[in-house]
Design a protein around this motif. Structure first.
Motif, mmCIF file in Angstrom:
data_model
loop_
_atom_site.group_PDB
_atom_site.id
_atom_site.type_symbol
_atom_site.label_atom_id
_atom_site.label_comp_id
_atom_site.label_asym_id
_atom_site.label_seq_id
_atom_site.Cartn_x
_atom_site.Cartn_y
_atom_site.Cartn_z
ATOM 1 N N TYR A 295 82.194 -30.915 53.592
ATOM 2 C CA TYR A 295 80.795 -30.755 53.994
ATOM 3 C C TYR A 295 80.367 -31.825 54.992
ATOM 4 C CZ TYR A 295 75.741 -30.203 53.713
ATOM 5 O OH TYR A 295 74.426 -30.026 54.030
ATOM 6 N N ASP A 296 80.825 -33.063 54.792
ATOM 7 C CA ASP A 296 80.362 -34.144 55.666
ATOM 8 C C ASP A 296 80.946 -34.077 57.074
ATOM 9 O OD1 ASP A 296 82.965 -34.996 55.264
ATOM 10 O OD2 ASP A 296 82.416 -36.651 53.937
ATOM 11 N N GLU A 297 81.864 -33.130 57.313
ATOM 12 C CA GLU A 297 82.426 -32.953 58.649
ATOM 13 C C GLU A 297 81.809 -31.767 59.392
ATOM 14 O OE1 GLU A 297 86.607 -32.547 58.107
ATOM 15 O OE2 GLU A 297 86.938 -34.669 57.645
ATOM 16 N N LEU A 298 80.840 -31.101 58.777
ATOM 17 C CA LEU A 298 80.229 -29.924 59.382
ATOM 18 C C LEU A 298 79.233 -30.304 60.475
ATOM 19 C CD1 LEU A 298 79.467 -27.739 56.222
ATOM 20 C CD2 LEU A 298 81.505 -27.718 57.663
ATOM 21 N N LYS B 130 95.726 -12.452 44.651
ATOM 22 C CA LYS B 130 96.781 -13.251 44.015
ATOM 23 C C LYS B 130 97.196 -14.451 44.871
ATOM 24 C CE LYS B 130 96.983 -10.100 40.774
ATOM 25 N NZ LYS B 130 96.380 -10.327 39.437
ATOM 26 N N LYS B 131 96.249 -14.979 45.638
ATOM 27 C CA LYS B 131 96.529 -16.154 46.463
ATOM 28 C C LYS B 131 96.229 -17.419 45.654
ATOM 29 C CE LYS B 131 95.537 -14.022 50.967
ATOM 30 N NZ LYS B 131 96.832 -14.320 51.619
ATOM 31 N N GLU B 132 97.108 -18.394 45.763
ATOM 32 C CA GLU B 132 96.939 -19.636 45.012
ATOM 33 C C GLU B 132 96.223 -20.706 45.819
ATOM 34 O OE1 GLU B 132 100.739 -20.897 43.619
ATOM 35 O OE2 GLU B 132 100.969 -19.197 42.231
ATOM 36 N N GLU B 133 96.255 -20.601 47.146
ATOM 37 C CA GLU B 133 95.593 -21.586 48.005
ATOM 38 C C GLU B 133 94.545 -20.916 48.872
ATOM 39 O OE1 GLU B 133 98.554 -23.651 50.254
ATOM 40 O OE2 GLU B 133 98.934 -25.076 48.645
ATOM 41 N N ILE B 134 93.604 -21.738 49.356
ATOM 42 C CA ILE B 134 92.540 -21.239 50.217
ATOM 43 C C ILE B 134 92.202 -22.286 51.266
ATOM 44 C CG2 ILE B 134 90.654 -22.119 48.781
ATOM 45 C CD1 ILE B 134 89.134 -19.498 49.435
ATOM 46 N N GLU B 135 91.760 -21.812 52.439
ATOM 47 C CA GLU B 135 91.404 -22.713 53.524
ATOM 48 C C GLU B 135 90.039 -23.360 53.252
ATOM 49 O OE1 GLU B 135 91.094 -22.578 58.429
ATOM 50 O OE2 GLU B 135 91.627 -20.780 57.279
ATOM 51 N N CYS B 136 89.929 -24.657 53.525
ATOM 52 C CA CYS B 136 88.722 -25.420 53.177
ATOM 53 C C CYS B 136 88.277 -26.333 54.315
ATOM 54 C CB CYS B 136 88.968 -26.307 51.950
ATOM 55 S SG CYS B 136 89.830 -25.526 50.588
ATOM 56 N N GLU C 27 94.065 -27.071 61.862
ATOM 57 C CA GLU C 27 93.266 -27.460 63.013
ATOM 58 C C GLU C 27 91.779 -27.443 62.684
ATOM 59 O OE1 GLU C 27 93.873 -24.750 66.155
ATOM 60 O OE2 GLU C 27 93.346 -22.985 64.999
ATOM 61 N N LYS C 28 90.999 -28.141 63.515
ATOM 62 C CA LYS C 28 89.540 -28.184 63.417
ATOM 63 C C LYS C 28 89.068 -28.699 62.071
ATOM 64 C CE LYS C 28 88.833 -24.411 66.701
ATOM 65 N NZ LYS C 28 88.227 -23.079 66.939
ATOM 66 N N GLY C 29 89.771 -29.631 61.482
ATOM 67 C CA GLY C 29 89.306 -30.249 60.243
ATOM 68 C C GLY C 29 89.470 -29.396 59.009
#
Length: 282
Positions: free
Chosen positions: A75-78, A66-72, A4-6
């Protein structure tokens, strides 16, 4: 994976870190523990080429977990607010090149932005804990809570005492700030006395001394009220400055101070009188 929220999740190994120049990561373990406990508050920021714009500490903390993914987010949507926050954070990363005046001003601006961004959130906990606090700002910036507290006090004090800006080091500026605040209070008391047209404080004596020297000289059952704000997270070895650090590093010395002073408090206080002692609760 789109959220959600981009926001979306991406594989950490696929993020291009070539634009990242930060070498001082601050307290990564505390950040990792915070993420493990309450999750990631602010997603990292990428450009459309998957290059990191902001969030290297958050990536390193995820690696510790030990996390392989991260929330992102892209920049152009900020929003303008979010871009402003990122600009200030990146400016602060260059603090080794900044004068201390610029550093504390940036920290104050960032803390104000964080607080404003979470202003609509409900207070949490039994005692109505603020949605955003200084400790959360400290965690986000990778600095100690006590150190940030001193920086925010200093940034505010410069508005009242502009002469602080001319002091070479932050340590000396902090020491000067406390002296100026004390003198300002005494001046205000004198003004109140003059306005009253009489000597309202004729029986009052101000002592600027070490309490450990003064307390033993005070008679038993002679004091009506004690208000004290003991040093918290202040280096006690030498008492040469007001450099804030984590309390736990000097907890033994603080316990020693309390052991020496509190018995005197009870000895000199009159029956039915009060003592107000200020301290931080984490």
């Amino acid at each position: 994976m789109q959220l959600e929220k981009g926001t979306f999740h991406t594989n950490i190994a696929e993020i291009d870190l070539s634009k990242s120049t930060r070498t001082d990561m601050g307290d990564l373990l505390s950040l990792a523990n915070s993420i493990k406990s309450i999750g990631l508050i602010n997603p990292i920021i990428l450009d459309r080429n998957n290059k990191l714009v902001a969030g290297l500490r958050r990536i390193e903390a995820h690696k510790i977990l030990k996390k392989e993914e991260i929330e992102c987010r892209f920049y152009d949507e900020l929003t303008e607010y979010e871009r402003r926050r990122i600009f200030l954070e990146e400016e602060l990363l260059q603090k080794k090149k900044l004068e201390w005046v610029e550093e504390v001003a940036l920290k104050q601006a960032l803390h104000s932005l964080y607080v404003a961004d979470h202003a609509g959130e409900k207070r949490t906990g039994r005692h109505g804990k603020k949605a955003w606090s200084q400790s959360k700002t400290a965690s986000a910036l990778g600095v100690s809570t006590s150190g940030l507290s001193d920086d925010l006090r200093l940034a505010e004090a410069m508005k009242l005492f502009p002469q602080l800006k001319g002091i070479k080091s932050k340590k000396d500026a902090l020491r000067k700030m406390y002296r100026l605040r004390e003198f300002s209070l005494l001046e205000r008391l004198a003004e109140l006395e003059a306005e009253a047209g009489e000597t309202k404080f004729k029986d009052v004596e101000f002592l600027n001394k070490n309490c450990l020297d003064v307390l033993p000289t005070i008679e038993d059952n002679s004091v009506d009220l004690i208000i004290t704000d003991p040093p918290w997270g202040i280096e006690l070895t030498g008492m040469q400055g007001a450099r804030s650090i984590d309390y736990k590093m000097f907890s033994d010395k603080m316990q020693g101070l309390y052991t020496k002073t509190i018995p005197h408090f009870f000895r000199i206080l009159k029956d039915g009188s009060h003592i107000y002692l200020f301290f931080g609760i984490e």
